[in-house]
Design a protein around this motif. Structure first.
Motif, PDB file in Angstrom:
ATOM      1  N   GLY A 146       0.822  -1.206   0.000  1.00 37.89           N
ATOM      2  CA  GLY A 146       0.000   0.000   0.000  1.00 37.89           C
ATOM      3  C   GLY A 146       0.849   1.246   0.000  1.00 37.89           C
ATOM      4  N   PHE A 147       0.356   2.265   0.714  1.00 41.28           N
ATOM      5  CA  PHE A 147       1.027   3.565   0.705  1.00 41.28           C
ATOM      6  C   PHE A 147       0.970   4.209   2.083  1.00 41.28           C
ATOM      7  CE2 PHE A 147      -0.660   2.618  -3.444  1.00 41.28           C
ATOM      8  CZ  PHE A 147       0.372   2.954  -4.317  1.00 41.28           C
ATOM      9  N   ASN A 148       2.058   4.891   2.450  1.00 40.27           N
ATOM     10  CA  ASN A 148       2.080   5.717   3.646  1.00 40.27           C
ATOM     11  C   ASN A 148       1.775   7.153   3.258  1.00 40.27           C
ATOM     12  OD1 ASN A 148       2.644   3.784   5.563  1.00 40.27           O
ATOM     13  ND2 ASN A 148       4.854   4.049   5.473  1.00 40.27           N
ATOM     14  N   VAL A 149       0.750   7.710   3.885  1.00 44.04           N
ATOM     15  CA  VAL A 149       0.283   9.046   3.525  1.00 44.04           C
ATOM     16  C   VAL A 149       0.469  10.000   4.692  1.00 44.04           C
ATOM     17  CG1 VAL A 149      -1.727  10.427   2.839  1.00 44.04           C
ATOM     18  CG2 VAL A 149      -1.409   8.118   1.903  1.00 44.04           C
ATOM     19  N   LYS A 150       1.101  11.154   4.413  1.00 47.95           N
ATOM     20  CA  LYS A 150       1.188  12.244   5.377  1.00 47.95           C
ATOM     21  C   LYS A 150       0.198  13.321   4.974  1.00 47.95           C
ATOM     22  CE  LYS A 150       6.127  11.658   6.440  1.00 47.95           C
ATOM     23  NZ  LYS A 150       7.463  12.322   6.458  1.00 47.95           N
ATOM     24  N   LEU A 151      -0.530  13.843   5.955  1.00 46.27           N
ATOM     25  CA  LEU A 151      -1.521  14.885   5.709  1.00 46.27           C
ATOM     26  C   LEU A 151      -1.111  16.181   6.400  1.00 46.27           C
ATOM     27  CD1 LEU A 151      -4.690  12.680   6.404  1.00 46.27           C
ATOM     28  CD2 LEU A 151      -3.724  13.261   4.153  1.00 46.27           C
ATOM     29  N   GLN A 152      -1.693  17.284   5.955  1.00 48.46           N
ATOM     30  CA  GLN A 152      -1.422  18.576   6.580  1.00 48.46           C
ATOM     31  C   GLN A 152      -1.789  18.537   8.069  1.00 48.46           C
ATOM     32  OE1 GLN A 152      -0.129  20.972   4.422  1.00 48.46           O
ATOM     33  NE2 GLN A 152       0.459  22.096   6.272  1.00 48.46           N
ATOM     34  N   ASP A 153      -2.878  17.861   8.381  1.00 49.79           N
ATOM     35  CA  ASP A 153      -3.314  17.644   9.762  1.00 49.79           C
ATOM     36  C   ASP A 153      -4.253  16.439   9.740  1.00 49.79           C
ATOM     37  OD1 ASP A 153      -3.707  17.908  12.458  1.00 49.79           O
ATOM     38  OD2 ASP A 153      -4.371  19.992  12.392  1.00 49.79           O
ATOM     39  N   THR A 154      -4.630  15.926  10.897  1.00 52.48           N
ATOM     40  CA  THR A 154      -5.459  14.718  10.900  1.00 52.48           C
ATOM     41  C   THR A 154      -6.366  14.649  12.125  1.00 52.48           C
ATOM     42  OG1 THR A 154      -5.422  12.297  10.704  1.00 52.48           O
ATOM     43  CG2 THR A 154      -3.727  13.303  12.088  1.00 52.48           C
TER      44      THR A 154
END
Length: 412
Positions: free
Chosen positions: A39-47
């Motif tokens: 899969g994928f590791n996702v970083k977000l602006q905030d969570t």
């Protein structure tokens, strides 16, 4: 930095943007088997999805319509594992699995409350805790908790719940003198940003990264189920908070109704009824074993008295055990006779015994083991063990019979 889930634990939906999306693997256990997901590791602006930490499991939820399977923390970043790629820079809507989140909030705040009062009332320090899937536990630094103390503690925590005590969050800099007055088991090595303090008004101030209720009344109720012996002179206190208490009561009532139907007695008589059943079963098992032993002797004598008997004896019986098979082999005598016995389901798992002349058993045993997909070992003319499948029992019997015929023809 505090995440949005820490600033507002009650927020269920949130709009943010994707900072990065990189290929990754997730190792997890499904039905007892370990597997690796691509899969994928996702970083977000905030969570609003809480990353695992502070004894609290991570949140589940959605990024758009993509399920988030794991959330972990790396320094000041939250890493979201998903199966589908997301475009960097795109705006996305997050949704949290609220039932799971609120359950974690209730258990975590409940733990803080129990921990604080156990310390205040009895001087019992919390050394660790576990938020389990069905029940949670607190490890107390004491070899035992007396029943009267357990009752007093349960009454005290529920009194605080009824008092609608507020729970607030403070953010302090790491060099703030107030930090030294706060209860804590230490900061993680990769901690970044301000220190987060969970303050139960007039009860406890504790350093914590987790999500919590804003008022103790949201805990509804706390039930202390009991204690279990812990490690190194410690005690594990088992507890349920809020909705888990309701589910526990519902499950207990359902079990009670089923037992009423099965045992034909009222709920208050269940223990006595089960005790009687267990004693009856023990008597039946004892009688059954005695009958099996007698049957084993008769089976062996019948074979020995048969004028057509040869040098091979085979028997399968659904009921039986190793003792049953060994009695038959002992009674027949295996110095000149090859004995092959099995017990269990005809095409399912079971037990087997191959007994006979030492050289023959040593030679044939491994092959029998292979055909029965079993585990076992042999010595002194006995080879026995467990069979994963008795489906090829007939093949084993034919194989052994052929060997006996060949051996008899050689002797002639």
């Amino acid at each position: 930095m505090a995440f949005q889930c820490q600033r507002d634990c009650y927020m269920k939906e949130f709009v943010t943007s994707v900072v990065s999306c990189c290929p990754a693997d997730l190792k997890q256990e499904v039905n007892g088997k370990k597997e690796t997901l691509k899969g994928f590791n996702v970083k977000l602006q905030d969570t609003i999805l809480f990353p695992e930490g502070g004894g609290q499991p991570d949140d589940h939820g959605l990024i758009g319509d993509v399920p988030v399977l794991r959330v972990t923390r790396q320094g000041a970043e939250a890493i979201h594992f998903v199966r589908s790629s997301l475009e960097e820079g795109q705006e996305v809507q997050l949704k949290v699995d609220w039932e799971r989140r609120f359950d974690h909030m209730q258990q975590h705040s409940g733990q803080h409350l129990i921990t604080a009062l156990a310390d205040t009332m009895f001087g019992y320090k919390t050394t660790s805790w576990e938020l389990g899937r069905q029940r949670s536990s607190i490890e107390l630094d004491t070899p035992c908790v007396k029943p009267a103390e357990l009752q007093a503690l349960e009454e005290a925590v529920n009194e605080k719940i009824r008092a609608h005590v507020p729970v607030t969050v403070q953010l302090l800099s790491i060099d703030d003198p107030a930090v030294e007055k706060v209860r804590s088991r230490g900061l993680p090595d990769d901690h970044a940003g301000p220190i987060r303090i969970i303050d139960i008004e007039g009860v406890d101030a504790n350093m914590c990264c987790g999500t919590h209720v804003s008022n103790l009344s949201h805990l509804q109720v706390i039930k202390l189920l009991g204690t279990e012996k812990g490690k190194k002179s410690k005690t594990n206190l088992i507890f349920l908070t809020g909705n888990r208490v309701l589910k526990y009561a519902e499950k207990s009532y359902s079990t009670e109704r089923s037992l009423v139907s099965l045992l034909k007695t009222g709920a208050d008589d269940h223990v006595e009824a089960v005790d009687k059943l267990q004693k009856s079963v023990k008597l039946l098992q004892k009688s059954n074993l005695s009958l099996l032993r007698d049957m084993a002797v008769l089976i062996a004598q019948n074979f020995k008295n048969s004028p057509q008997r040869g040098n091979f004896f085979s028997l399968h019986k659904k009921e039986g055990d190793n003792e049953f098979m060994n009695i038959i082999a002992n009674e027949i005598g295996t110095e000149e006779t090859l004995v092959f016995l099995t017990v269990g389901e005809e095409k399912g798992p079971g037990l087997f015994l191959l007994a006979g002349p030492s050289g023959v058993v040593t030679e044939m045993g491994p092959r029998v083991l292979e055909m029965l997909q079993g585990k076992g070992a042999g010595k002194n003319g006995r080879f026995q063990g467990k069979a994963n499948s008795l489906a090829r029992r007939g093949d084993v019997e034919a194989f052994l019979q052929e060997h006996c015929k060949h051996h008899a023809s050689e002797e002639e």
